[in-house]
Design an enzyme around this catalytic site. Structure first.
Site, short mmCIF file in Angstrom:
data_model
loop_
_atom_site.label_atom_id
_atom_site.label_comp_id
_atom_site.label_asym_id
_atom_site.label_seq_id
_atom_site.Cartn_x
_atom_site.Cartn_y
_atom_site.Cartn_z
N ALA A 1 1.97 2.08 -3.55
CA ALA A 1 1.10 2.77 -4.43
C ALA A 1 -0.05 3.03 -3.65
CB ALA A 1 0.74 1.80 -5.42
N GLY B 1 5.38 -0.29 -3.74
CA GLY B 1 5.83 0.76 -4.50
C GLY B 1 6.98 1.49 -3.85
N GLU C 1 9.83 -0.08 -4.25
CA GLU C 1 10.46 -0.06 -5.60
C GLU C 1 10.89 1.30 -6.14
OE1 GLU C 1 6.44 -1.45 -6.56
OE2 GLU C 1 7.39 -3.03 -7.71
N GLU D 1 2.25 -6.84 -1.69
CA GLU D 1 1.51 -6.72 -2.71
C GLU D 1 0.66 -8.02 -2.65
OE1 GLU D 1 4.21 -5.43 -2.78
OE2 GLU D 1 4.33 -3.74 -4.35
N1 3HC Z 1 -2.74 3.64 -0.29
C1 3HC Z 1 -3.69 4.51 0.09
N2 3HC Z 1 -4.05 4.71 1.43
C2 3HC Z 1 -3.30 4.13 2.42
C3 3HC Z 1 -2.18 3.20 1.93
C4 3HC Z 1 -1.88 2.86 0.78
N3 3HC Z 1 -0.93 2.43 0.29
N4 3HC Z 1 -1.58 2.81 3.17
C5 3HC Z 1 -2.36 3.37 4.17
N5 3HC Z 1 -3.50 3.77 3.88
C6 3HC Z 1 -4.29 4.81 4.47
C7 3HC Z 1 -5.06 3.88 5.37
O1 3HC Z 1 -6.26 3.35 4.58
C8 3HC Z 1 -5.51 4.93 6.45
O2 3HC Z 1 -6.47 5.67 5.95
P1 3HC Z 1 -7.72 6.24 6.82
O3 3HC Z 1 -7.21 6.90 8.12
O4 3HC Z 1 -8.52 6.83 5.95
O5 3HC Z 1 -8.26 5.06 7.38
C9 3HC Z 1 -4.21 5.80 6.69
O6 3HC Z 1 -3.60 5.65 5.50
C10 3HC Z 1 -3.32 5.33 7.77
O7 3HC Z 1 -3.16 3.82 7.53
P2 3HC Z 1 -3.22 2.97 9.01
O8 3HC Z 1 -4.26 3.13 9.84
O9 3HC Z 1 -3.01 1.74 8.44
O10 3HC Z 1 -1.82 3.58 9.66
P3 3HC Z 1 -0.69 2.81 10.40
O11 3HC Z 1 0.27 3.83 10.99
O12 3HC Z 1 -1.28 1.81 11.54
O13 3HC Z 1 0.11 2.11 9.13
C11 3HC Z 1 1.18 1.68 7.28
C12 3HC Z 1 0.76 2.59 8.18
C13 3HC Z 1 2.37 0.46 7.97
C14 3HC Z 1 1.83 2.17 6.00
C15 3HC Z 1 -0.16 0.77 6.88
O14 3HC Z 1 -1.04 1.73 6.31
C16 3HC Z 1 0.09 -0.28 5.76
O15 3HC Z 1 0.61 -1.11 5.89
N6 3HC Z 1 -0.24 0.08 4.41
C17 3HC Z 1 -0.44 -0.58 3.30
C18 3HC Z 1 1.03 -0.58 2.70
C19 3HC Z 1 0.88 -1.57 1.21
O16 3HC Z 1 0.48 -2.60 1.18
N7 3HC Z 1 1.65 -1.19 0.30
C20 3HC Z 1 1.80 -1.81 -0.73
C21 3HC Z 1 0.73 -0.88 -1.81
S1 3HC Z 1 0.41 -1.89 -3.28
C22 3HC Z 1 1.53 -1.43 -4.15
O17 3HC Z 1 2.68 -0.72 -3.86
C23 3HC Z 1 1.60 -1.74 -5.69
C24 3HC Z 1 2.74 -1.48 -6.47
O18 3HC Z 1 3.91 -2.57 -6.42
C25 3HC Z 1 2.87 -0.80 -7.98
#
Ligand code: 3HC
Length: 692
Positions: free
Chosen positions: A63, A102, A105, A125
């Site tokens: 998400a 997500g 998911e 999450e």
């Molecule tokens: N939402 C919004 N922005 C995100 C994002 C996300 N899920 N994941 C990454 N970004 C953004 C980062 O903030 C960063 O932005 P910036 O350049 O403005 O600082 C940009 O994308 C690049 O991210 P990274 O610098 O972290 O890039 P990497 O290549 O090192 O890593 C990644 C990529 C492995 C995808 C890492 O960003 C990551 O782990 N992201 C989070 C993943 C996550 O936690 N997903 C679960 C979200 S909660 C969810 O899905 C709820 C659902 O169950 C309803």
């Protein structure tokens, strides 16, 4: 068609490309486009299979985290996943790069999934204070069973697709171009060789014992956290009919979203990324393949280990042979630890020690190093002498770094004729483990040298935070201040053990007195002696720690400090109680009692005051940089987001009121920083300063 989703028709197959850079986060635009697209394709009789794949480096990273805490814009992700799952036309997915939260998911909502080798999947999450809220807690147990689903969802562990295959979360692993693979999958569905099914049609195998055991484990180990417990409740609901389970998941998810821990953890997530946004970001870093480290003590050896683990060749320099030998042995032991933890193979360890690491007693050996980190004794004279020598021996363009924790990097730079190349790289012990690196930018440091510091940190897999020059930089400067608050509490009536317990209750892994004992009381003693000549006369001074040091008690390493250590056990040191009593008697202090809340309030207020000053003076670029330093280098509880995020949850008016109240006792120590006074008067926050 919204361009975050593009459709390509190949015969009866509709290929759906998800294209929302940088990481294909499932933000509102993507959710609308995906749901509308699949609905339209499902209604189109000429489409027999709908195949999803991601553009760029990943399938879907989850998400959009930036939307959390704001009103939900429909269609929310669970509904999108249901749209995919209930489509009468088969919907399949080829996943590559990452499919997290997500993203996983969405894949589980599809009727078949094939992953590229090495794709990372998981449910992070819980690390954001929430739970998988788009059906993950319902579909994962149906596919992988309750124990495996609990493990993934409660730890947030990211696993390679190969492990996901054994758990049943993906159907196959195959390598190829995502578009071609998605097409190939669709053709297999048409040809009958790739079976499809809806996860909602599978029943979860009951396992009450696993659910109860996990709930009990979490009550014992993570009582202070909110969302892990909710994760277990949500997984338990996977035993219900799926629509009821999904409704339960949604209710629990909403509780997590509303929790302050969610806000703190998401702040921490963005802090890690915000700190990379520095004024020097556009400068080109200098190439670094070889490093020099001066000083083979614990710090120097740790730094050398970190450099080796990052693939650099390292020359370690020490003054005497015995010291050098000890340092080389420490590095070998550090690398052994990395092998044991599975971070390094035994062959690579052997290669690092035999060909990448060189020891020398001569600084002349550093002539070819691209970056040299001095980690010698913390004394300005020593540092000036070393940098004077480096000026003669280092090649032109080498980055000359000091690992000083407190000293003036401008003065160190002035010992050379090339101050533009000089920078502070403040590592935290153990340097090959701790994630924080303070990059200290002096007046003359060249932008590309700063960029090199940040690029090096990335290579070392560390979080670099830019700091200006001041005594102790961001982290130690703030620490020196709040430690005084702990000392004052101790003298005024709270015991070190009570203070530690209160701070640990707030979420720190260790209270301040335990930390001092662990770091070595001699370290703080040395800096207090250094500061003595400039200490203001009005400053209240507590002598207890000095007296302990004078008696040769430096904490854990000598067996006694604020506590007495006996193997793994510790107990309060009775000598400390005597020292406190004597000092109280001398100062005419009648001890009073403090509740844990009062202890936390004073300690945290002190931390916020100095953190605010660090921002006000421009030592930190933004409040979130201070939060990152405390989170990643000082054990600040991640779920509280950092001291200045915590300050926002209290509100500036409350903090100012506290300071003014405490100032009645000690007007020198408790002063309101201007930035807080303005915020209290005008209604601002540190979050607003972060957004500028
Ligand atoms: N939402 C919004 N922005 C995100 C994002 C996300 N899920 N994941 C990454 N970004 C953004 C980062 O903030 C960063 O932005 P910036 O350049 O403005 O600082 C940009 O994308 C690049 O991210 P990274 O610098 O972290 O890039 P990497 O290549 O090192 O890593 C990644 C990529 C492995 C995808 C890492 O960003 C990551 O782990 N992201 C989070 C993943 C996550 O936690 N997903 C679960 C979200 S909660 C969810 O899905 C709820 C659902 O169950 C309803």
């Amino acid at each position: 068609m919204n361009d975050v989703v593009q459709v390509e028709r190949v015969g009866q197959v509709a290929l759906v490309r998800i294209d929302n850079p940088p990481v294909n986060a499932a933000g509102h635009a993507l959710r609308v486009a995906l749901s509308d697209t699949v609905r339209a394709l499902d209604a189109d009789p000429s489409v027999a299979v709908i195949a999803l794949y991601g553009a760029g480096g990943s399938f879907i990273a989850g998400a959009d985290i930036r939307e959390f805490g704001k009103p939900v814009q429909e269609p929310w992700l669970p509904r999108v996943c249901n749209t995919l799952e209930t489509s009468t036309t088969p919907v399949i997915a080829y996943v590559h790069g990452v499919a997290l939260g997500g993203g996983l998911e969405v894949a589980l909502g599809c009727h078949a999934r094939i992953a590229a080798p090495g794709t990372m999947v998981g449910f992070p999450e819980v690390t954001l204070g929430i739970l998988p809220g788009a059906g993950g807690t319902q579909r994962a147990p149906r596919l992988a069973g309750i124990p495996a689903a609990l493990d993934l969802i409660v730890t947030g562990r990211r696993i390679p697709a190969e492990e996901a295959l054994t758990l049943g979360l993906v159907d196959r692993i195959e390598a190829g171009e995502p578009r071609d693979m998605a097409l190939g999958m669709a053709e297999e569905v048409l040809g009958g060789t790739l079976p499809t099914r809806r996860v909602r049609d599978i029943e979860t195998t009951p396992d009450d014992a696993a659910l109860e055991a996990k709930a009990a484990e979490l009550r014992a180990t993570q009582a202070h956290l909110f969302s892990p417990h909710k994760c277990v409740e949500a997984v338990a609901a996977s035993l219900l009919p799926i629509d009821e389970g999904l409704a339960r998941e949604r209710a629990l998810y909403d509780e997590c979203i509303a929790s302050p821990q969610r806000a703190g953890l998401i702040h921490a997530f963005f802090a890690e990324r915000a700190v990379t946004k520095i004024p020097e970001a556009s400068a080109t870093p200098r190439a670094v393949t070889s490093a020099g480290v001066i000083g083979a003590g614990t710090m120097g050896s740790g730094i050398a280990t970190a450099m080796l683990l990052a693939g650099l060749s390292v020359t370690l320099v020490e003054r005497d042979a015995a010291g050098l030998e000890r340092g080389m042995a420490t590095i070998a032991a550090n690398l052994d630890g990395a092998v044991k933890r599975g971070k390094l193979t035994a062959d690579k360890r052997a290669a690092m020690l035999s060909s990448a690491l060189t020891g020398s007693l001569d600084m002349g050996a550093l002539g070819q190093a691209d970056v040299i980190v001095e980690a010698a004794f913390e004394d300005m004279g020593v540092k000036e002498e070393i940098f004077g020598t480096l000026d003669r021996v280092a090649k032109p363009g080498a980055v000359l770094a000091s690992n000083t924790s407190y000293l003036d990097v401008n003065r160190i730079a002035a010992a050379t004729a090339r101050p533009g190349d000089v920078i502070g790289l403040h590592f935290f012990s153990p340097a090959h483990v701790m994630r924080l690196l303070e990059v200290v930018v002096a007046d003359a440091t060249a932008p590309e040298v700063v960029a090199t510091g940040f690029a090096l940190a990335k290579r070392l897999r560390k979080i670099a935070v830019r700091s200006g020059v001041c005594d102790g930089f961001i982290g130690n400067r703030i620490m020196m201040h709040y430690r005084k608050a702990a000392d004052y509490l101790m003298l005024d009536g709270a015991s070190p053990a009570e203070i530690d317990a209160a701070i640990e209750g707030f979420g720190f892994a260790m209270g301040p007195f335990s930390v001092m004992d662990l770091a070595g009381l001699d370290i703080g003693w040395a800096s207090r002696k250094r500061q003595a000549p400039t200490r203001p006369a009005a400053e209240r001074y507590v002598h207890v720690a000095d007296r302990l040091c004078e008696g040769g008690n430096f904490g854990r390493k000598t067996g006694a400090g604020f506590y007495i250590y006996d193997g793994r056990d510790k107990r309060p040191n009775p000598e400390v109680a005597r020292l406190i009593e004597a000092e109280r008697a001398e100062a005419g202090i009648t001890p009073r009692s403090f509740t844990p809340e009062e202890i936390v309030a004073r300690y945290m207020t002190a931390m916020i005051v100095e953190a605010a000053r660090v921002v006000e003076e421009g030592i930190a670029l933004r409040p979130i940089d201070v939060d990152a330093v405390k989170l990643f280098g000082y054990g600040f509880p991640r779920f509280r987001g950092g001291p200045l995020h915590h300050a926002d949850t209290l509100g500036a008016a409350e903090i100012v009121a506290r300071i003014e109240h405490y100032a009645a006792e000690d007007a020198h120590y408790w002063q309101v920083p201007e930035v807080l006074r303005r915020m209290a008067a005008e209604g601002g926050s540190f979050a607003v300063l972060n957004a500028r």
